[in-house]
Design a protein around this motif. Structure first.
Motif, PDB file in Angstrom:
ATOM      1  N   LEU B   6      14.013  -6.699   4.928  1.00  0.00           N
ATOM      2  CA  LEU B   6      12.963  -6.797   5.837  1.00  0.00           C
ATOM      3  C   LEU B   6      12.105  -5.395   5.739  1.00  0.00           C
ATOM      4  O   LEU B   6      12.816  -4.228   5.471  1.00  0.00           O
ATOM      5  CB  LEU B   6      13.544  -6.903   7.270  1.00  0.00           C
ATOM      6  CG  LEU B   6      14.226  -8.195   7.457  1.00  0.00           C
ATOM      7  CD1 LEU B   6      15.013  -8.202   8.801  1.00  0.00           C
ATOM      8  CD2 LEU B   6      13.606  -9.285   7.220  1.00  0.00           C
ATOM      9  N   PHE B   7      11.044  -5.444   6.086  1.00  0.00           N
ATOM     10  CA  PHE B   7      10.016  -4.279   6.018  1.00  0.00           C
ATOM     11  C   PHE B   7       9.328  -4.371   7.565  1.00  0.00           C
ATOM     12  O   PHE B   7       8.855  -5.210   7.850  1.00  0.00           O
ATOM     13  CB  PHE B   7       8.962  -4.237   5.033  1.00  0.00           C
ATOM     14  CG  PHE B   7       9.707  -4.529   3.793  1.00  0.00           C
ATOM     15  CD1 PHE B   7      10.473  -3.428   3.239  1.00  0.00           C
ATOM     16  CD2 PHE B   7       9.494  -5.701   3.019  1.00  0.00           C
ATOM     17  CE1 PHE B   7      11.015  -3.592   1.941  1.00  0.00           C
ATOM     18  CE2 PHE B   7      10.033  -5.805   1.906  1.00  0.00           C
ATOM     19  CZ  PHE B   7      10.737  -5.114   1.321  1.00  0.00           C
ATOM     20  N   PHE B   8       9.142  -3.051   8.072  1.00  0.00           N
ATOM     21  CA  PHE B   8       8.583  -3.006   9.211  1.00  0.00           C
ATOM     22  C   PHE B   8       7.393  -2.064   9.419  1.00  0.00           C
ATOM     23  O   PHE B   8       7.450  -1.188   8.442  1.00  0.00           O
ATOM     24  CB  PHE B   8       9.482  -2.585  10.536  1.00  0.00           C
ATOM     25  CG  PHE B   8      10.473  -3.670  10.781  1.00  0.00           C
ATOM     26  CD1 PHE B   8      10.243  -4.863  11.557  1.00  0.00           C
ATOM     27  CD2 PHE B   8      11.853  -4.023  10.124  1.00  0.00           C
ATOM     28  CE1 PHE B   8      11.033  -5.854  12.143  1.00  0.00           C
ATOM     29  CE2 PHE B   8      12.780  -4.909  10.271  1.00  0.00           C
ATOM     30  CZ  PHE B   8      12.218  -5.912  11.409  1.00  0.00           C
ATOM     31  N   ALA B   9       6.579  -2.125  10.379  1.00  0.00           N
ATOM     32  CA  ALA B   9       5.415  -1.217  10.408  1.00  0.00           C
ATOM     33  C   ALA B   9       4.530  -0.793   9.404  1.00  0.00           C
ATOM     34  O   ALA B   9       4.240  -1.925   8.830  1.00  0.00           O
ATOM     35  CB  ALA B   9       6.091   0.032  11.228  1.00  0.00           C
ATOM     36  N   ALA B  10       4.064   0.619   9.066  1.00  0.00           N
ATOM     37  CA  ALA B  10       3.495   0.694   8.171  1.00  0.00           C
ATOM     38  C   ALA B  10       3.831   0.160   6.679  1.00  0.00           C
ATOM     39  O   ALA B  10       3.166  -0.142   5.750  1.00  0.00           O
ATOM     40  CB  ALA B  10       3.461   2.326   7.924  1.00  0.00           C
ATOM     41  N   ARG B  12       5.616  -2.499   6.173  1.00  0.00           N
ATOM     42  CA  ARG B  12       5.226  -3.929   5.949  1.00  0.00           C
ATOM     43  C   ARG B  12       3.814  -4.181   5.495  1.00  0.00           C
ATOM     44  O   ARG B  12       3.666  -5.086   4.850  1.00  0.00           O
ATOM     45  CB  ARG B  12       5.631  -4.444   7.349  1.00  0.00           C
ATOM     46  CG  ARG B  12       5.061  -6.066   7.496  1.00  0.00           C
ATOM     47  CD  ARG B  12       5.680  -6.648   8.923  1.00  0.00           C
ATOM     48  NE  ARG B  12       5.158  -5.885   9.971  1.00  0.00           N
ATOM     49  CZ  ARG B  12       3.992  -5.749  10.408  1.00  0.00           C
ATOM     50  NH1 ARG B  12       3.006  -6.385   9.732  1.00  0.00           N
ATOM     51  NH2 ARG B  12       3.676  -4.959  11.352  1.00  0.00           N
ATOM     52  N   GLU B  13       3.012  -3.191   6.207  1.00  0.00           N
ATOM     53  CA  GLU B  13       1.584  -3.627   5.992  1.00  0.00           C
ATOM     54  C   GLU B  13       1.386  -3.020   4.491  1.00  0.00           C
ATOM     55  O   GLU B  13       0.450  -3.638   3.813  1.00  0.00           O
ATOM     56  CB  GLU B  13       0.736  -2.768   6.891  1.00  0.00           C
ATOM     57  CG  GLU B  13       0.530  -3.436   8.152  1.00  0.00           C
ATOM     58  CD  GLU B  13      -0.254  -2.609   9.382  1.00  0.00           C
ATOM     59  OE1 GLU B  13      -0.835  -1.443   8.726  1.00  0.00           O
ATOM     60  OE2 GLU B  13      -0.752  -3.069  10.337  1.00  0.00           O
ATOM     61  N   ALA B  77      17.041  -3.475   6.268  1.00  0.00           N
ATOM     62  CA  ALA B  77      15.720  -3.150   6.460  1.00  0.00           C
ATOM     63  C   ALA B  77      15.376  -1.815   6.145  1.00  0.00           C
ATOM     64  O   ALA B  77      16.054  -0.851   6.227  1.00  0.00           O
ATOM     65  CB  ALA B  77      15.503  -3.596   8.100  1.00  0.00           C
ATOM     66  N   PHE B  79      12.100   0.932   6.718  1.00  0.00           N
ATOM     67  CA  PHE B  79      10.918   1.217   7.802  1.00  0.00           C
ATOM     68  C   PHE B  79      10.733   2.713   7.620  1.00  0.00           C
ATOM     69  O   PHE B  79      11.319   3.532   7.469  1.00  0.00           O
ATOM     70  CB  PHE B  79      11.093   0.530   9.166  1.00  0.00           C
ATOM     71  CG  PHE B  79      12.559   0.847   9.578  1.00  0.00           C
ATOM     72  CD1 PHE B  79      13.063   1.916  10.148  1.00  0.00           C
ATOM     73  CD2 PHE B  79      13.571  -0.166   9.415  1.00  0.00           C
ATOM     74  CE1 PHE B  79      14.435   2.306  10.550  1.00  0.00           C
ATOM     75  CE2 PHE B  79      15.041  -0.056   9.916  1.00  0.00           C
ATOM     76  CZ  PHE B  79      15.262   1.121  10.424  1.00  0.00           C
ATOM     77  N   PRO B  81      10.187   6.421   9.729  1.00  0.00           N
ATOM     78  CA  PRO B  81      10.960   7.135  10.863  1.00  0.00           C
ATOM     79  C   PRO B  81      10.344   6.447  12.389  1.00  0.00           C
ATOM     80  O   PRO B  81       9.233   6.306  12.436  1.00  0.00           O
ATOM     81  CB  PRO B  81      10.627   8.488  10.925  1.00  0.00           C
ATOM     82  CG  PRO B  81      10.494   8.859   9.496  1.00  0.00           C
ATOM     83  CD  PRO B  81       9.612   7.409   8.976  1.00  0.00           C
ATOM     84  N   VAL B  82      11.207   6.257  13.166  1.00  0.00           N
ATOM     85  CA  VAL B  82      10.800   5.531  14.554  1.00  0.00           C
ATOM     86  C   VAL B  82      10.017   6.309  15.244  1.00  0.00           C
ATOM     87  O   VAL B  82      10.076   7.462  15.369  1.00  0.00           O
ATOM     88  CB  VAL B  82      11.980   4.871  15.304  1.00  0.00           C
ATOM     89  CG1 VAL B  82      12.742   3.819  14.199  1.00  0.00           C
ATOM     90  CG2 VAL B  82      12.952   5.892  15.720  1.00  0.00           C
ATOM     91  N   THR B  83       9.046   5.642  16.068  1.00  0.00           N
ATOM     92  CA  THR B  83       8.043   6.377  17.203  1.00  0.00           C
ATOM     93  C   THR B  83       8.186   5.883  18.525  1.00  0.00           C
ATOM     94  O   THR B  83       7.006   5.732  18.901  1.00  0.00           O
ATOM     95  CB  THR B  83       6.799   6.449  16.464  1.00  0.00           C
ATOM     96  OG1 THR B  83       6.171   5.120  16.343  1.00  0.00           O
ATOM     97  CG2 THR B  83       6.738   7.334  15.216  1.00  0.00           C
TER      98      THR B  83
END
Lengths: 137, 85
Positions: B6-10, B12-13, B77, B79, B81-83
């Motif tokens: 899985l990919f998230f945030a930037a 994923r885009e 996953a 991604f 670093p979280v913000t």
């Protein structure tokens, strides 16, 4: 211990009153994060987010005397002045409540899988947040 | 073995996908090896997952260091670093 990841707003006063209803509680410390200046969209990792928040709360209850704890974090579209996050901790005395509340917030900032996107793009993580979490090691 | 990525945030885009099921070659056994394996696809994959890029990983929904071992059926996953908060 209550953890909620939700689109909807929350009533911080009602959450704090709920934590105070235990007669052993002598202190409730709380933090509310609010959207500043520009709107944003908050993305998260459903499943892991809840797991990470429970883990952080468990860690806090292992370190301090915590009688109750509520963590609510919103996701989706948020406007300036909207509430983003609530951390509220109930203890017998203020020392435990303050410390546990700050610890949960610092860990949430570096461990919970949320990402903020503003009109200008994705918000970059800040080294100062890693530093804040490290001081609890 | 097969894992779910899985990919998230930037990320994923940049990659243009929220994730996929992927069959791994037998020499890909850790989170770091999976990242290198994906990077070898070139293009956006090479850029977004480049060595110098700060990319975090989770294994079965727990934060995981690059050395974490993978097994069939795992959910991995990647991604930024979280913000949150």
């Amino acid at each position: 211990m209550k953890v909620s990841v939700q689109r909807e707003d929350f009533d911080a006063g009602a959450e704090i009153r709920a934590l105070s209803s235990d007669p052993r509680v002598g202190a409730v410390a709380s933090f509310v994060g609010v959207v500043r200046e520009v709107g944003m969209t908050l993305e998260h990792y459903p499943g892991m987010t809840e797991k990470a928040l429970h883990r952080i709360v468990d860690e806090a209850t292992g370190r301090w005397q915590v009688l109750g704890c509520t963590v609510i974090h919103r996701y989706g579209e948020l406007k300036p002045t909207d509430q983003i996050v609530l951390v509220a901790v109930a203890s017998a005395h203020r020392g435990d409540a303050f410390a546990a509340c700050e610890f949960i917030m610092d860990y949430l900032k570096t461990q919970a899988p949320f990402w903020k996107k503003e009109a200008a793009g994705w918000v970059e993580a800040r080294a100062s947040d890693d530093k804040a979490a490290e001081r609890w090691r | 073995m097969k894992v779910k990525v899985l990919f998230f945030a930037a990320l994923r885009e940049q990659l243009g996908t929220p994730g996929e099921e992927i069959e791994l070659p037998s020499d890909v056994g850790t989170v770091a090896a999976l990242r290198s394996h994906l990077r070898r696809r070139g293009g956006a994959w090479e850029l977004a997952l480049a060595e110098g890029k700060l990319v975090r990983a989770a294994l079965n929904q727990d934060m995981a260091p690059p050395t974490s071992a993978l097994k069939a059926g795992d959910e991995v996953a990647f991604f930024p670093p979280v913000t949150g908060g």
